[in-house]
Enzyme design. Structure first.
Site, PDB file in Angstrom:
ATOM      1  N   ASP A  23       0.876  -1.256  -0.016  1.00 40.15           N
ATOM      2  CA  ASP A  23       0.085   0.020  -0.095  1.00 40.15           C
ATOM      3  C   ASP A  23       1.004   1.292   0.191  1.00 40.15           C
ATOM      4  O   ASP A  23       2.038   1.245   0.582  1.00 40.15           O
ATOM      5  CB  ASP A  23      -0.941   0.152   1.323  1.00 40.15           C
ATOM      6  N   GLU A  25       0.963   5.600   0.176  1.00 38.03           N
ATOM      7  CA  GLU A  25       0.009   6.921   0.596  1.00 38.03           C
ATOM      8  C   GLU A  25       1.298   8.101  -0.599  1.00 38.03           C
ATOM      9  O   GLU A  25       2.289   8.080  -0.379  1.00 38.03           O
ATOM     10  CB  GLU A  25       0.240   7.446   1.948  1.00 38.03           C
ATOM     11  N   HIS A 181      -5.839   4.927   5.794  1.00 39.56           N
ATOM     12  CA  HIS A 181      -4.864   5.727   5.163  1.00 39.56           C
ATOM     13  C   HIS A 181      -3.612   6.024   5.842  1.00 39.56           C
ATOM     14  O   HIS A 181      -2.891   7.011   5.348  1.00 39.56           O
ATOM     15  CB  HIS A 181      -5.748   7.200   4.732  1.00 39.56           C
ATOM     16  N   ASP A 186      -3.320  -0.029   6.200  1.00 35.69           N
ATOM     17  CA  ASP A 186      -4.152  -0.414   5.087  1.00 35.69           C
ATOM     18  C   ASP A 186      -3.222  -1.577   4.429  1.00 35.69           C
ATOM     19  O   ASP A 186      -3.995  -2.532   3.990  1.00 35.69           O
ATOM     20  CB  ASP A 186      -4.162   0.623   3.955  1.00 35.69           C
TER      21      ASP A 186
END
Length: 223
Positions: A23, A25, A181, A186
């Site tokens: 994941d 960001e 987030h 996540d």
């Protein structure tokens, strides 16, 4: 059961691919111009019964690359302050060198021939990972250049919902929206969801597949 036909080995489950849950960001939606700010990578393992589970997770805060775009709306959404020294951010190259080392070691231990990215809405994560690797001029990436396992698609099929939080809760996986987030949070929830779907399919009899010869033999017997 011989190793050749042992369906409980990870190397036989996904045609020799080693699944790596990722994941990211970011500071926007454009992998070419927007900064990669955080990445987490969860490695998986398979037990003697063929059940998939989490092995360990790597986590890095990333320094924006030189000239990177930082969209204010994206930063407001994920709550990341790229200039906060307490992040302990490292360069993209430093992070990916560590990631390459860890995933290649795990891939080799599982006797798989290549890694494949698992992510929720995988095209997004795969795009940012691929672009960062290209920017860093890193060779011999362990990841497949285009194939992925998308847990949004898998969850839609297996659970009937594509939103990560809702799919996790429907699968009995606790999900705290206050923690969402964060790449670390996540990624681990995505890994749990992927493992749940793979293991549930096995429990329902979907894996291993009967060999064609065995199916033919059963058909002959029934006739």
């Amino acid at each position: 059961m011989s190793d050749i036909c042992d369906a409980n080995k990870l190397k036989h489950r996904f045609r020799g691919y080693f699944p790596v849950v990722i994941d990211v960001e970011t500071a926007g939606f454009n992998s070419q111009t927007d900064a990669l700010l955080e990445i987490a990578v969860t490695l998986l393992k398979m037990d003697d019964e063929g059940m998939l589970g989490i092995d360990k997770t790597l986590h890095f805060h990333i320094e924006p690359f030189e000239g990177a775009n930082l969209e204010p709306a994206a930063l407001a959404f994920n709550g990341i302050d790229p200039n906060n020294p307490l992040r302990g951010a490292v360069s993209e190259k430093e992070a990916f060198l560590d990631i390459f080392k860890a995933v290649k070691k795990a891939q080799k231990a599982a006797d798989c021939h290549r890694c494949i990215i698992v992510a929720h809405n995988a095209a997004f994560d795969h795009g940012f990972v691929s672009k960062a690797i290209e920017r860093c001029d890193l060779k011999r990436s362990p990841f497949h250049p285009f194939a992925t396992f998308d847990t949004a698609t898998l969850a839609g099929l297996a659970i009937g919902h594509t939103v990560l939080a809702k799919a996790c809760m429907m699968a009995g996986i606790p999900f705290d929206n206050k923690e969402a987030h964060s790449a670390l949070y996540d990624t681990e929830r995505t890994a749990e969801l992927f493992c749940y779907i793979v293991n549930r399919w096995k429990q329902l009899g979907g894996w291993p597949l009967l060999a064609a010869g065995a199916q033919d033999a059963e058909s002959d017997t029934e006739e």
